[in-house]
Design a protein around this motif. Structure first.
Motif, PDB file in Angstrom:
ATOM      1  N   ARG A   1       0.831  -1.196   0.000  1.00 64.89           N
ATOM      2  CA  ARG A   1       0.000   0.000   0.000  1.00 64.89           C
ATOM      3  C   ARG A   1       0.871   1.252   0.000  1.00 64.89           C
ATOM      4  O   ARG A   1       1.841   1.340   0.774  1.00 64.89           O
ATOM      5  N   PRO A   2       0.542   2.233  -0.827  1.00 63.27           N
ATOM      6  CA  PRO A   2       1.256   3.512  -0.751  1.00 63.27           C
ATOM      7  C   PRO A   2       1.062   4.153   0.613  1.00 63.27           C
ATOM      8  O   PRO A   2       0.016   3.987   1.246  1.00 63.27           O
ATOM      9  N   VAL A   3       2.051   4.865   1.073  1.00 61.07           N
ATOM     10  CA  VAL A   3       1.941   5.545   2.359  1.00 61.07           C
ATOM     11  C   VAL A   3       0.813   6.572   2.321  1.00 61.07           C
ATOM     12  O   VAL A   3       0.025   6.694   3.253  1.00 61.07           O
ATOM     13  N   ILE A   4       0.714   7.313   1.214  1.00 56.69           N
ATOM     14  CA  ILE A   4      -0.327   8.323   1.058  1.00 56.69           C
ATOM     15  C   ILE A   4      -1.409   7.774   0.132  1.00 56.69           C
ATOM     16  O   ILE A   4      -1.135   7.422  -1.012  1.00 56.69           O
ATOM     17  N   THR A   5      -2.634   7.686   0.621  1.00 51.28           N
ATOM     18  CA  THR A   5      -3.719   7.106  -0.175  1.00 51.28           C
ATOM     19  C   THR A   5      -4.906   8.056  -0.317  1.00 51.28           C
ATOM     20  O   THR A   5      -5.988   7.635  -0.694  1.00 51.28           O
ATOM     21  N   ASN A   6      -4.709   9.336  -0.031  1.00 49.57           N
ATOM     22  CA  ASN A   6      -5.830  10.269  -0.089  1.00 49.57           C
ATOM     23  C   ASN A   6      -5.984  10.953  -1.445  1.00 49.57           C
ATOM     24  O   ASN A   6      -6.713  11.919  -1.580  1.00 49.57           O
ATOM     25  N   ASN A   7      -5.276  10.463  -2.439  1.00 53.30           N
ATOM     26  CA  ASN A   7      -5.385  11.059  -3.774  1.00 53.30           C
ATOM     27  C   ASN A   7      -6.055  10.110  -4.766  1.00 53.30           C
ATOM     28  O   ASN A   7      -5.810  10.178  -5.964  1.00 53.30           O
ATOM     29  N   GLY A   8      -6.894   9.228  -4.254  1.00 57.99           N
ATOM     30  CA  GLY A   8      -7.645   8.337  -5.131  1.00 57.99           C
ATOM     31  C   GLY A   8      -6.977   7.026  -5.428  1.00 57.99           C
ATOM     32  O   GLY A   8      -7.497   6.242  -6.224  1.00 57.99           O
ATOM     33  N   VAL A   9      -5.830   6.747  -4.804  1.00 57.85           N
ATOM     34  CA  VAL A   9      -5.131   5.500  -5.079  1.00 57.85           C
ATOM     35  C   VAL A   9      -5.268   4.546  -3.904  1.00 57.85           C
ATOM     36  O   VAL A   9      -5.396   4.957  -2.749  1.00 57.85           O
ATOM     37  N   GLY A  10      -5.244   3.254  -4.220  1.00 59.11           N
ATOM     38  CA  GLY A  10      -5.300   2.218  -3.208  1.00 59.11           C
ATOM     39  C   GLY A  10      -4.066   1.343  -3.287  1.00 59.11           C
ATOM     40  O   GLY A  10      -2.986   1.793  -3.663  1.00 59.11           O
ATOM     41  N   ARG A  11      -4.251   0.068  -2.965  1.00 58.14           N
ATOM     42  CA  ARG A  11      -3.125  -0.862  -2.908  1.00 58.14           C
ATOM     43  C   ARG A  11      -2.734  -1.364  -4.297  1.00 58.14           C
ATOM     44  O   ARG A  11      -3.409  -1.110  -5.286  1.00 58.14           O
ATOM     45  N   PHE A  12      -1.619  -2.075  -4.349  1.00 59.94           N
ATOM     46  CA  PHE A  12      -1.105  -2.591  -5.618  1.00 59.94           C
ATOM     47  C   PHE A  12      -2.058  -3.636  -6.189  1.00 59.94           C
ATOM     48  O   PHE A  12      -2.634  -4.443  -5.468  1.00 59.94           O
ATOM     49  N   THR A  13      -2.165  -3.639  -7.514  1.00 60.44           N
ATOM     50  CA  THR A  13      -3.039  -4.581  -8.187  1.00 60.44           C
ATOM     51  C   THR A  13      -2.589  -4.747  -9.634  1.00 60.44           C
ATOM     52  O   THR A  13      -1.587  -4.159 -10.064  1.00 60.44           O
ATOM     53  N   LEU A  14      -3.318  -5.565 -10.390  1.00 60.08           N
ATOM     54  CA  LEU A  14      -3.065  -5.724 -11.814  1.00 60.08           C
ATOM     55  C   LEU A  14      -4.000  -4.809 -12.600  1.00 60.08           C
ATOM     56  O   LEU A  14      -5.167  -4.662 -12.251  1.00 60.08           O
ATOM     57  N   VAL A  15      -3.470  -4.217 -13.661  1.00 64.82           N
ATOM     58  CA  VAL A  15      -4.233  -3.272 -14.461  1.00 64.82           C
ATOM     59  C   VAL A  15      -4.184  -3.687 -15.928  1.00 64.82           C
ATOM     60  O   VAL A  15      -3.108  -4.013 -16.453  1.00 64.82           O
ATOM     61  N   ASN A  16      -5.341  -3.686 -16.559  1.00 64.28           N
ATOM     62  CA  ASN A  16      -5.403  -3.919 -18.005  1.00 64.28           C
ATOM     63  C   ASN A  16      -5.230  -2.559 -18.671  1.00 64.28           C
ATOM     64  O   ASN A  16      -6.153  -1.748 -18.721  1.00 64.28           O
TER      65      ASN A  16
ATOM     66  N   GLY B   1      -0.225  -1.792 -11.224  1.00 61.69           N
ATOM     67  CA  GLY B   1      -0.796  -0.486 -10.977  1.00 61.69           C
ATOM     68  C   GLY B   1      -1.330  -0.374  -9.570  1.00 61.69           C
ATOM     69  O   GLY B   1      -1.089  -1.234  -8.707  1.00 61.69           O
ATOM     70  N   LEU B   2      -2.063   0.692  -9.346  1.00 56.02           N
ATOM     71  CA  LEU B   2      -2.691   0.951  -8.064  1.00 56.02           C
ATOM     72  C   LEU B   2      -4.196   0.960  -8.237  1.00 56.02           C
ATOM     73  O   LEU B   2      -4.708   1.347  -9.291  1.00 56.02           O
ATOM     74  N   GLU B   3      -4.892   0.553  -7.197  1.00 52.92           N
ATOM     75  CA  GLU B   3      -6.339   0.652  -7.229  1.00 52.92           C
ATOM     76  C   GLU B   3      -6.747   2.121  -7.414  1.00 52.92           C
ATOM     77  O   GLU B   3      -6.184   3.008  -6.776  1.00 52.92           O
ATOM     78  N   ASN B   4      -7.685   2.354  -8.287  1.00 46.76           N
ATOM     79  CA  ASN B   4      -8.317   3.661  -8.384  1.00 46.76           C
ATOM     80  C   ASN B   4      -9.574   3.586  -7.524  1.00 46.76           C
ATOM     81  O   ASN B   4     -10.522   2.882  -7.861  1.00 46.76           O
ATOM     82  N   THR B   5      -9.567   4.285  -6.411  1.00 41.98           N
ATOM     83  CA  THR B   5     -10.653   4.141  -5.447  1.00 41.98           C
ATOM     84  C   THR B   5     -11.993   4.680  -5.952  1.00 41.98           C
ATOM     85  O   THR B   5     -13.021   4.490  -5.303  1.00 41.98           O
ATOM     86  N   HIS B   6     -11.983   5.340  -7.101  1.00 41.26           N
ATOM     87  CA  HIS B   6     -13.226   5.843  -7.683  1.00 41.26           C
ATOM     88  C   HIS B   6     -13.906   4.791  -8.566  1.00 41.26           C
ATOM     89  O   HIS B   6     -15.015   5.006  -9.050  1.00 41.26           O
ATOM     90  N   PHE B   7     -13.231   3.664  -8.797  1.00 38.91           N
ATOM     91  CA  PHE B   7     -13.775   2.618  -9.647  1.00 38.91           C
ATOM     92  C   PHE B   7     -13.651   1.280  -8.916  1.00 38.91           C
ATOM     93  O   PHE B   7     -12.761   1.096  -8.090  1.00 38.91           O
ATOM     94  N   PRO B   8     -14.529   0.329  -9.227  1.00 32.51           N
ATOM     95  CA  PRO B   8     -14.453  -0.979  -8.562  1.00 32.51           C
ATOM     96  C   PRO B   8     -13.239  -1.782  -9.028  1.00 32.51           C
ATOM     97  O   PRO B   8     -13.148  -2.162 -10.191  1.00 32.51           O
ATOM     98  N   GLN B   9     -12.285  -1.995  -8.132  1.00 37.29           N
ATOM     99  CA  GLN B   9     -11.109  -2.800  -8.418  1.00 37.29           C
ATOM    100  C   GLN B   9     -10.794  -3.627  -7.178  1.00 37.29           C
ATOM    101  O   GLN B   9     -11.327  -3.387  -6.091  1.00 37.29           O
TER     102      GLN B   9
END
Length: 207
Positions: free
Chosen positions: A46-61, A71-79
């Motif tokens: 997990r990034p130390v700072i997560t208040n800019n719309g990012v979440g934990r590490f994941t796979l991105v298409n 990539g990082l989870e985009n907290t505005h979309f279901p991932q």
């Protein structure tokens, strides 16, 4: 006098033990519980700072084709975030704890939508659009000398926070690499992991 000597000796012994414990712990990568990361356990990054719309590490298409990118989870979309396992290049015979500044492989504990594709991290060649080296998945195909699957975890100036680097000098001590630290870039509302930009401090959360 004997009591004074005993107390003095005990004080020295305590300081020595504390020094040895601190020195021993200092060589390991620690999770958010301040426990050494183990090679046979799964962790979320997990990034130390997560208040800019990012979440934990994941796979991105990235663009609808294989391989998948890191990539990082985009907290505005279901991932969904994905856990990883770390495999040291040169594990110690007495334990499987992950050590600082040592080469290792990182593998997402998930299946890939790409047929017969590995979920192991791999450094890609420089991307034409961004000018940065993105991180994809799969076993290295030899395009960057067969060392693209090896990363390492290094300390930041703040205890418990780390950077992830690509600089496999343990795998190839005589090689000269253009080393880099993992950061991210935003592309079409997707947070992709890449080198050659600002570093992304992270922490490790045990599943």
């Amino acid at each position: 006098m004997s009591m004074i000597l005993s107390i003095g000796s005990l004080s020295i012994l305590v300081h020595v033990c504390l020094f040895m414990t601190t020195t021993s712990i200092a060589q390991f990568v620690l999770d958010t519980n301040r426990e050494p990361i183990e090679g046979d356990e799964e962790y979320f990054i997990r990034p130390v700072i997560t208040n800019n719309g990012v979440g934990r590490f994941t796979l991105v298409n990235r663009n609808g084709s294989c391989p998948l990118h890191l990539g990082l989870e985009n907290t505005h979309f279901p991932q969904h975030s994905l856990s990883v396992k770390f495999i040291p290049f040169a594990p110690h015979h007495d334990d499987d704890d992950v050590r600082l500044n040592r080469d290792l492989r990182v593998i997402f504990q998930a299946s890939s939508s790409c047929v017969k594709s590995s979920t192991e991290w791999r450094l890609d060649e420089k991307d034409i659009r961004s000018g940065r080296r993105l991180i994809t998945t799969g076993r290295d195909d030899g395009t960057i000398g067969s060392y693209g699957n090896f990363f390492r975890i290094v300390e930041t100036q703040i205890a418990g926070r780390y950077n992830i680097q690509w600089c496999p000098t343990e795998v190839c001590p005589n090689c000269r690499f253009e080393c880099g630290t993992v950061g991210f870039l935003l592309e079409n509302e997707k947070f992709l992991l890449a080198l050659d930009g600002s570093a992304l401090p992270v922490v490790f959360e045990k599943e």
